[in-house]
Design a protein around this motif. Structure first.
Motif, PDB file in Angstrom:
ATOM      1  N   ALA A   1       0.858  -1.187   0.000  1.00 47.90           N
ATOM      2  CA  ALA A   1       0.000   0.000   0.000  1.00 47.90           C
ATOM      3  C   ALA A   1       0.890   1.232   0.000  1.00 47.90           C
ATOM      4  CB  ALA A   1      -0.902  -0.003   1.227  1.00 47.90           C
ATOM      5  N   ILE A   2       0.568   2.184  -0.854  1.00 49.44           N
ATOM      6  CA  ILE A   2       1.384   3.388  -0.987  1.00 49.44           C
ATOM      7  C   ILE A   2       0.516   4.606  -0.688  1.00 49.44           C
ATOM      8  CG2 ILE A   2       2.886   4.737  -2.520  1.00 49.44           C
ATOM      9  CD1 ILE A   2       3.155   2.140  -4.212  1.00 49.44           C
ATOM     10  N   PHE A   3       0.776   5.246   0.434  1.00 46.18           N
ATOM     11  CA  PHE A   3       0.128   6.519   0.734  1.00 46.18           C
ATOM     12  C   PHE A   3       0.861   7.614  -0.039  1.00 46.18           C
ATOM     13  CE2 PHE A   3      -0.851   3.970   4.498  1.00 46.18           C
ATOM     14  CZ  PHE A   3      -2.189   4.277   4.712  1.00 46.18           C
ATOM     15  N   TYR A   4       0.107   8.427  -0.748  1.00 48.90           N
ATOM     16  CA  TYR A   4       0.756   9.531  -1.458  1.00 48.90           C
ATOM     17  C   TYR A   4      -0.121  10.771  -1.365  1.00 48.90           C
ATOM     18  CZ  TYR A   4      -2.476   8.893  -5.423  1.00 48.90           C
ATOM     19  OH  TYR A   4      -3.586   8.808  -6.218  1.00 48.90           O
ATOM     20  N   GLU A   5       0.550  11.911  -1.285  1.00 42.74           N
ATOM     21  CA  GLU A   5      -0.162  13.177  -1.235  1.00 42.74           C
ATOM     22  C   GLU A   5      -0.094  13.839  -2.594  1.00 42.74           C
ATOM     23  OE1 GLU A   5      -0.542  16.731   1.928  1.00 42.74           O
ATOM     24  OE2 GLU A   5       1.426  16.597   1.002  1.00 42.74           O
ATOM     25  N   GLN A   6      -1.262  14.183  -3.124  1.00 40.34           N
ATOM     26  CA  GLN A   6      -1.305  14.913  -4.376  1.00 40.34           C
ATOM     27  C   GLN A   6      -0.692  16.302  -4.188  1.00 40.34           C
ATOM     28  OE1 GLN A   6      -5.647  14.550  -4.784  1.00 40.34           O
ATOM     29  NE2 GLN A   6      -5.294  13.490  -6.705  1.00 40.34           N
ATOM     30  N   ASP A   7      -0.224  16.868  -5.290  1.00 39.60           N
ATOM     31  CA  ASP A   7       0.294  18.228  -5.213  1.00 39.60           C
ATOM     32  C   ASP A   7      -0.777  19.155  -4.661  1.00 39.60           C
ATOM     33  OD1 ASP A   7       2.599  17.296  -6.323  1.00 39.60           O
ATOM     34  OD2 ASP A   7       2.273  18.161  -8.305  1.00 39.60           O
ATOM     35  N   VAL A   8      -0.372  20.070  -3.796  1.00 38.63           N
ATOM     36  CA  VAL A   8      -1.284  21.088  -3.278  1.00 38.63           C
ATOM     37  C   VAL A   8      -0.994  22.404  -3.988  1.00 38.63           C
ATOM     38  CG1 VAL A   8      -1.547  19.998  -1.028  1.00 38.63           C
ATOM     39  CG2 VAL A   8       0.301  21.649  -1.391  1.00 38.63           C
ATOM     40  N   ASN A   9      -2.001  23.272  -4.030  1.00 38.41           N
ATOM     41  CA  ASN A   9      -1.828  24.589  -4.634  1.00 38.41           C
ATOM     42  C   ASN A   9      -1.373  25.580  -3.580  1.00 38.41           C
ATOM     43  OD1 ASN A   9      -2.623  23.716  -7.148  1.00 38.41           O
ATOM     44  ND2 ASN A   9      -4.719  24.451  -6.966  1.00 38.41           N
ATOM     45  N   LEU A  10      -0.234  26.212  -3.837  1.00 41.99           N
ATOM     46  CA  LEU A  10       0.290  27.220  -2.933  1.00 41.99           C
ATOM     47  C   LEU A  10       0.196  28.575  -3.626  1.00 41.99           C
ATOM     48  CD1 LEU A  10       1.674  27.875  -0.277  1.00 41.99           C
ATOM     49  CD2 LEU A  10       3.882  27.415  -1.359  1.00 41.99           C
ATOM     50  N   PRO A  11      -0.729  29.448  -3.195  1.00 44.69           N
ATOM     51  CA  PRO A  11      -0.889  30.748  -3.855  1.00 44.69           C
ATOM     52  C   PRO A  11       0.392  31.579  -3.796  1.00 44.69           C
ATOM     53  CG  PRO A  11      -2.770  30.275  -2.451  1.00 44.69           C
ATOM     54  CD  PRO A  11      -1.734  29.247  -2.140  1.00 44.69           C
ATOM     55  N   GLY A  12       0.685  32.239  -4.924  1.00 40.15           N
ATOM     56  CA  GLY A  12       1.899  33.043  -5.011  1.00 40.15           C
ATOM     57  C   GLY A  12       1.599  34.472  -5.425  1.00 40.15           C
ATOM     58  N   GLU A  13       2.375  34.979  -6.399  1.00 45.99           N
ATOM     59  CA  GLU A  13       2.303  36.383  -6.772  1.00 45.99           C
ATOM     60  C   GLU A  13       0.975  36.763  -7.422  1.00 45.99           C
ATOM     61  OE1 GLU A  13       6.651  35.025  -7.483  1.00 45.99           O
ATOM     62  OE2 GLU A  13       4.644  34.220  -7.806  1.00 45.99           O
ATOM     63  N   HIS A  14       0.520  37.977  -7.120  1.00 40.80           N
ATOM     64  CA  HIS A  14      -0.598  38.600  -7.825  1.00 40.80           C
ATOM     65  C   HIS A  14      -0.035  39.464  -8.945  1.00 40.80           C
ATOM     66  CE1 HIS A  14      -4.260  38.050  -5.118  1.00 40.80           C
ATOM     67  NE2 HIS A  14      -3.296  37.316  -4.568  1.00 40.80           N
TER      68      HIS A  14
END
Length: 363
Positions: A192-205
Motif C-alpha cells: 500500500a502506498i500513501f501519497y499526497e497529491q500536489d497542493v496549490n500554494l498561492p503566489g504572486e498577484h
C-alpha cells in the motif's frame, strides 16, 4: 442497521444500507459482488501523523482497502471554526480556500495506491467520511452547549466494526482496485502506498494590461526563478449548443437555467519550460452564477460550464498553442456580459512529503 458487509461495487453507504429501499446507492449494480474480509489493523506514522490500514476485502474482481487518519478532535474543530470564520460558505474566495486547505488536518489530498512489485493495480475509485466525537461548531467556553456530535449511522457502524477509539476524530477512506493479471484473490507481495497529491500554494498577484507582458516569478518553496510571458487576451462566448446540452440533462423537477456565457482566454508561456508544469494562473474575480428562467434572483447552483461557472476562477485549460513559447491558455470565470478580468494570481504545485510504502499483511 444492516449487518456490516462490503461490496466491491459501491461505497460505505451502499455496503451498509443497500437493503434499504429508501436509500439511493450512488452506483447502480446489476450483480453486486460481496467480499471476504482480511483484517490488517496496522498503524503507521507518517510525517507526524497517525494512519491506519484497517482491512482488505477481496472478491474475484478485485480488492477493497479501508484505511484512515486519526486526528486530535480539538485540532480538527479549530480548523473547521477557522474555515467557517473566513466566510467561505457565503462568499467563496478560492485563494483563501487554498491557503486554509494547507492547514487541513484531515489531509484531504492523501490517496492510496496498491502495487505488486512494479505493477500498480488499477484503481476503480474511492470514497470517505469523517467521524467527529464533538461538534466542531460548538462553543468550547459555553456550559449550555454540550458539544455532542450526531454522526451518521453508517459512520458509527464503521467505528464499531473496526473498534476505533471514539475519543479521536477520523477521516476514513475506502479505495477499490482491480486485480493485476494472473493474481486474482492473491494478497501476497502487495504494497500500500500513501501519497499526497500536489497542493496549490498561492503566489504572486499580477495585473493584466491587455497586451504582451513579462512578469518575474519566484517559486515559494524551491526559490527557482521563472518568467511569465503574457501573449494575448481574447474575448469569447460559449456556443449555444453547449448551453442546450446543459439544460438537456436536468430533471423535470428542475427549472430551465440561464447560464453566463462570456469569458476571456489568456494565452501565456513560462520560461524556462519546466516552470509550466509547476504552476497555473487563476483569476481573482468571481463569475456570475446561473439563474433559473423567470427568476430575478440568482439561483443556488453549482453547475460548472467551464471549470467553475460560479466560482472565483476557471482552471479550464484549452490546450497548448504551437509557438516558440509553447503557449498554454486559461479561461476566466463566466459572466452574463463581457467583463474584462485583469487581476490574477499564480498558484504553484507543491508536493509536501514523500510517499509512504507499507507492506500489506493480513492478520
Amino acid at each position: 442497521m444492516s449487518e456490516w458487509k462490503v461490496l466491491f461495487d459501491t461505497n460505505f453507504w451502499g455496503s451498509v444500507r443497500e437493503d434499504d429501499p429508501a436509500f439511493e446507492v450512488g452506483i447502480e449494480m446489476e450483480h453486486p459482488l460481496p467480499t471476504v474480509e482480511h483484517p490488517v489493523n496496522q498503524m503507521v506514522s507518517w510525517c507526524g501523523e497517525t494512519w491506519m490500514i484497517l482491512s482488505v476485502y477481496t472478491c474475484e474482481k478485485g480488492l477493497v482497502v479501508d484505511y484512515c487518519k486519526q486526528t486530535d478532535p480539538k485540532e480538527l474543530a479549530a480548523f473547521v471554526r477557522k474555515f467557517r470564520a473566513a466566510g467561505l460558505e457565503e462568499n467563496f474566495d478560492e485563494e483563501l480556500f487554498e491557503r486554509l486547505q494547507l492547514e487541513n488536518p484531515s489531509a484531504p489530498n492523501v490517496l492510496l495506491r496498491v502495487s505488486r512489485g512494479e505493477v500498480q493495480l488499477p484503481c476503480q475509485g474511492s470514497s470517505g467520511f469523517h467521524y467527529m466525537p464533538v461538534d466542531p461548531y460548538a462553543d468550547p467556553d459555553s456550559e449550555a452547549d454540550s458539544g455532542e456530535m450526531e454522526n451518521d449511522p453508517v459512520v458509527l457502524a464503521c467505528m464499531e466494526h473496526y473498534g476505533l477509539d471514539e475519543a479521536f476524530a477520523y477521516h476514513i477512506s475506502r479505495a477499490h482496485f482491480l486485480w493485476d493479471e494472473g493474481h486474482a484473490e492473491d494478497l501476497s507481495g502487495l504494497t500500500a502506498i500513501f501519497y499526497e497529491q500536489d497542493v496549490n500554494l498561492p503566489g504572486e498577484h499580477f495585473t493584466l494590461t491587455g497586451g504582451k507582458q513579462e512578469i518575474p516569478l519566484v517559486h515559494p518553496v524551491s526559490g527557482e526563478k521563472f518568467t511569465l510571458h503574457i501573449d494575448r487576451i481574447e474575448a469569447n462566448e460559449l456556443p449555444s449548443e453547449h448551453l442546450e446540452q446543459m439544460n438537456s440533462i436536468r430533471t423535470d423537477r428542475e427549472p430551465e437555467m440561464l447560464y453566463p456565457t462570456h469569458f476571456e482566454t489568456v494565452y501565456y508561456g513560462v520560461e524556462p519550460k519546466t516552470g509550466a508544469d509547476q504552476l497555473c494562473l487563476k483569476a481573482c474575480a468571481k463569475g456570475d452564477s446561473p439563474i433559473a428562467k423567470g427568476c430575478g434572483a440568482t439561483a443556488a447552483s453549482s453547475v460548472a460550464v467551464i471549470g467553475s461557472a460560479n466560482g472565483p476562477t476557471s482552471v479550464f485549460v484549452a490546450g497548448k498553442v504551437k509557438s516558440e513559447l509553447h503557449l498554454k491558455s486559461i479561461c476566466s470565470p463566466l459572466f452574463f456580459e463581457p467583463t474584462p478580468v485583469r487581476e490574477w494570481y499564480v498558484a504553484y504545485f507543491v508536493k509536501r512529503r514523500e510517499d509512504l510504502r507499507v507492506e500489506l499483511h493480513a492478520v
